[in-house]
Design a protein around this motif. Structure first.
Motif, PDB file in Angstrom:
ATOM      1  N   TYR A   1       0.841  -1.200   0.000  1.00  0.00           N
ATOM      2  CA  TYR A   1       0.000   0.000   0.000  1.00  0.00           C
ATOM      3  C   TYR A   1       0.876   1.250   0.000  1.00  0.00           C
ATOM      4  N   ASN A   2       1.864   1.289   0.895  1.00  0.00           N
ATOM      5  CA  ASN A   2       2.752   2.456   0.977  1.00  0.00           C
ATOM      6  C   ASN A   2       3.517   2.660  -0.321  1.00  0.00           C
ATOM      7  N   GLU A   3       3.951   1.576  -0.929  1.00  0.00           N
ATOM      8  CA  GLU A   3       4.669   1.649  -2.202  1.00  0.00           C
ATOM      9  C   GLU A   3       3.792   2.290  -3.288  1.00  0.00           C
ATOM     10  N   LEU A   4       2.551   1.807  -3.400  1.00  0.00           N
ATOM     11  CA  LEU A   4       1.644   2.357  -4.412  1.00  0.00           C
ATOM     12  C   LEU A   4       1.227   3.792  -4.076  1.00  0.00           C
ATOM     13  N   ALA A   5       0.967   4.065  -2.804  1.00  0.00           N
ATOM     14  CA  ALA A   5       0.561   5.416  -2.401  1.00  0.00           C
ATOM     15  C   ALA A   5       1.685   6.420  -2.665  1.00  0.00           C
ATOM     16  N   ALA A   6       2.919   6.024  -2.392  1.00  0.00           N
ATOM     17  CA  ALA A   6       4.061   6.918  -2.649  1.00  0.00           C
ATOM     18  C   ALA A   6       4.226   7.157  -4.142  1.00  0.00           C
ATOM     19  N   LYS A   7       4.093   6.104  -4.934  1.00  0.00           N
ATOM     20  CA  LYS A   7       4.189   6.256  -6.392  1.00  0.00           C
ATOM     21  C   LYS A   7       3.106   7.195  -6.902  1.00  0.00           C
ATOM     22  N   ASN A   8       1.900   7.039  -6.386  1.00  0.00           N
ATOM     23  CA  ASN A   8       0.785   7.880  -6.789  1.00  0.00           C
ATOM     24  C   ASN A   8       1.029   9.338  -6.389  1.00  0.00           C
ATOM     25  N   ALA A   9       1.466   9.553  -5.155  1.00  0.00           N
ATOM     26  CA  ALA A   9       1.714  10.923  -4.680  1.00  0.00           C
ATOM     27  C   ALA A   9       2.830  11.581  -5.481  1.00  0.00           C
ATOM     28  N   SER A  10       3.866  10.838  -5.785  1.00  0.00           N
ATOM     29  CA  SER A  10       4.990  11.382  -6.538  1.00  0.00           C
ATOM     30  C   SER A  10       4.564  11.779  -7.951  1.00  0.00           C
ATOM     31  N   ALA A  11       3.831  10.897  -8.612  1.00  0.00           N
ATOM     32  CA  ALA A  11       3.364  11.198  -9.969  1.00  0.00           C
ATOM     33  C   ALA A  11       2.423  12.398  -9.976  1.00  0.00           C
ATOM     34  N   ARG A  12       1.525  12.454  -8.997  1.00  0.00           N
ATOM     35  CA  ARG A  12       0.575  13.570  -8.931  1.00  0.00           C
ATOM     36  C   ARG A  12       1.292  14.888  -8.615  1.00  0.00           C
ATOM     37  N   ALA A  13       2.282  14.827  -7.730  1.00  0.00           N
ATOM     38  CA  ALA A  13       3.037  16.041  -7.384  1.00  0.00           C
ATOM     39  C   ALA A  13       3.791  16.573  -8.603  1.00  0.00           C
ATOM     40  N   ARG A  14       4.436  15.675  -9.334  1.00  0.00           N
ATOM     41  CA  ARG A  14       5.178  16.111 -10.532  1.00  0.00           C
ATOM     42  C   ARG A  14       4.224  16.703 -11.548  1.00  0.00           C
ATOM     43  N   ALA A  15       3.089  16.057 -11.769  1.00  0.00           N
ATOM     44  CA  ALA A  15       2.100  16.572 -12.723  1.00  0.00           C
ATOM     45  C   ALA A  15       1.609  17.956 -12.299  1.00  0.00           C
ATOM     46  N   GLU A  16       1.416  18.145 -11.004  1.00  0.00           N
ATOM     47  CA  GLU A  16       0.968  19.448 -10.492  1.00  0.00           C
ATOM     48  C   GLU A  16       2.032  20.516 -10.715  1.00  0.00           C
TER      49      GLU A  16
ATOM     50  N   GLU B   1      -3.349  -0.729 -10.819  1.00  0.00           N
ATOM     51  CA  GLU B   1      -2.699  -0.301  -9.577  1.00  0.00           C
ATOM     52  C   GLU B   1      -3.654   0.513  -8.704  1.00  0.00           C
ATOM     53  N   HIS B   2      -4.522   1.304  -9.307  1.00  0.00           N
ATOM     54  CA  HIS B   2      -5.529   2.031  -8.507  1.00  0.00           C
ATOM     55  C   HIS B   2      -6.482   1.044  -7.837  1.00  0.00           C
ATOM     56  N   VAL B   3      -6.897   0.011  -8.574  1.00  0.00           N
ATOM     57  CA  VAL B   3      -7.766  -1.012  -7.991  1.00  0.00           C
ATOM     58  C   VAL B   3      -7.041  -1.705  -6.839  1.00  0.00           C
ATOM     59  N   GLU B   4      -5.786  -2.042  -7.056  1.00  0.00           N
ATOM     60  CA  GLU B   4      -4.994  -2.697  -6.016  1.00  0.00           C
ATOM     61  C   GLU B   4      -4.851  -1.801  -4.788  1.00  0.00           C
ATOM     62  N   LEU B   5      -4.605  -0.517  -4.989  1.00  0.00           N
ATOM     63  CA  LEU B   5      -4.471   0.427  -3.879  1.00  0.00           C
ATOM     64  C   LEU B   5      -5.763   0.476  -3.060  1.00  0.00           C
ATOM     65  N   LEU B   6      -6.896   0.537  -3.740  1.00  0.00           N
ATOM     66  CA  LEU B   6      -8.183   0.546  -3.047  1.00  0.00           C
ATOM     67  C   LEU B   6      -8.409  -0.763  -2.287  1.00  0.00           C
ATOM     68  N   ALA B   7      -8.101  -1.895  -2.934  1.00  0.00           N
ATOM     69  CA  ALA B   7      -8.305  -3.198  -2.291  1.00  0.00           C
ATOM     70  C   ALA B   7      -7.424  -3.338  -1.057  1.00  0.00           C
ATOM     71  N   LEU B   8      -6.176  -2.927  -1.176  1.00  0.00           N
ATOM     72  CA  LEU B   8      -5.265  -3.012  -0.030  1.00  0.00           C
ATOM     73  C   LEU B   8      -5.732  -2.109   1.111  1.00  0.00           C
ATOM     74  N   ALA B   9      -6.168  -0.896   0.789  1.00  0.00           N
ATOM     75  CA  ALA B   9      -6.652   0.021   1.822  1.00  0.00           C
ATOM     76  C   ALA B   9      -7.834  -0.584   2.565  1.00  0.00           C
ATOM     77  N   GLU B  10      -8.746  -1.181   1.823  1.00  0.00           N
ATOM     78  CA  GLU B  10      -9.915  -1.792   2.444  1.00  0.00           C
ATOM     79  C   GLU B  10      -9.521  -2.981   3.305  1.00  0.00           C
ATOM     80  N   CYS B  11      -8.609  -3.792   2.820  1.00  0.00           N
ATOM     81  CA  CYS B  11      -8.178  -4.960   3.582  1.00  0.00           C
ATOM     82  C   CYS B  11      -7.484  -4.552   4.879  1.00  0.00           C
ATOM     83  N   VAL B  12      -6.585  -3.598   4.788  1.00  0.00           N
ATOM     84  CA  VAL B  12      -5.881  -3.136   5.984  1.00  0.00           C
ATOM     85  C   VAL B  12      -6.883  -2.553   6.977  1.00  0.00           C
TER      86      VAL B  12
END
Length: 153
Positions: free
Chosen positions: A26-41, A65-76
């Protein structure tokens, strides 16, 4: 333990990897998502500086990966918010008022949820005697629900 390429439901995550690994992924995907979004911004604002912000590509998460991030968040969330935590807290002496405060709810709601969990555990024990709550444990849990409260139905 092998991990599927992408976790598609919270049940997949629950059964395919321990919670520690779920959190890592989850942290790996969330960090990748935040990094990509920050660069795009930064690019969108016109202030992106490769020397300051790094020149490496930061691709956005894929749909999988978005589906996986959501699934992992829900599971945790479901794992760490398990009703047995309330049970163990009550056994340790935590009050209903404290539990309601911690979970940002009211006493009636947490008592009802606990009673439902206890009923489910007792039903489980009826089918599988080595699991769930025995009749005595269920009676004690029911008494805990009623302590200091009116009718919680």
């Amino acid at each position: 333990m092998s991990v599927p390429e992408h976790i598609t439901t919270w049940r997949d995550a629950r059964f395919d990897m321990p919670v520690g690994r779920q959190l890592e992924r989850y942290n790996e995907l969330a960090a990748k998502n935040a990094s990509a979004r920050a660069r795009a911004e930064l690019v969108a604002r016109g202030v992106y500086d490769p020397a300051r912000h790094g020149a490496e590509e930061r691709p956005a998460l894929t749909v999988d990966e978005h589906v996986e991030l959501l699934a992992l968040a829900e599971c945790v969330a479901r794992t760490v918010r398990h009703p047995s935590n309330v049970h163990h807290a009550l056994l340790a002496g935590v009050t209903w008022t404290q539990i309601a405060h911690v979970v940002d709810s009211d006493e009636l709601t947490v008592r009802r949820a606990y009673r439902q969990w206890a009923e489910d555990q007792h039903d489980l024990n009826q089918r599988y005697p080595d699991r769930g709550m025995t009749a005595e444990e269920y009676a004690a849990a029911s008494a805990r629900v009623a302590e200091g409260a009116g009718d919680t139905r």
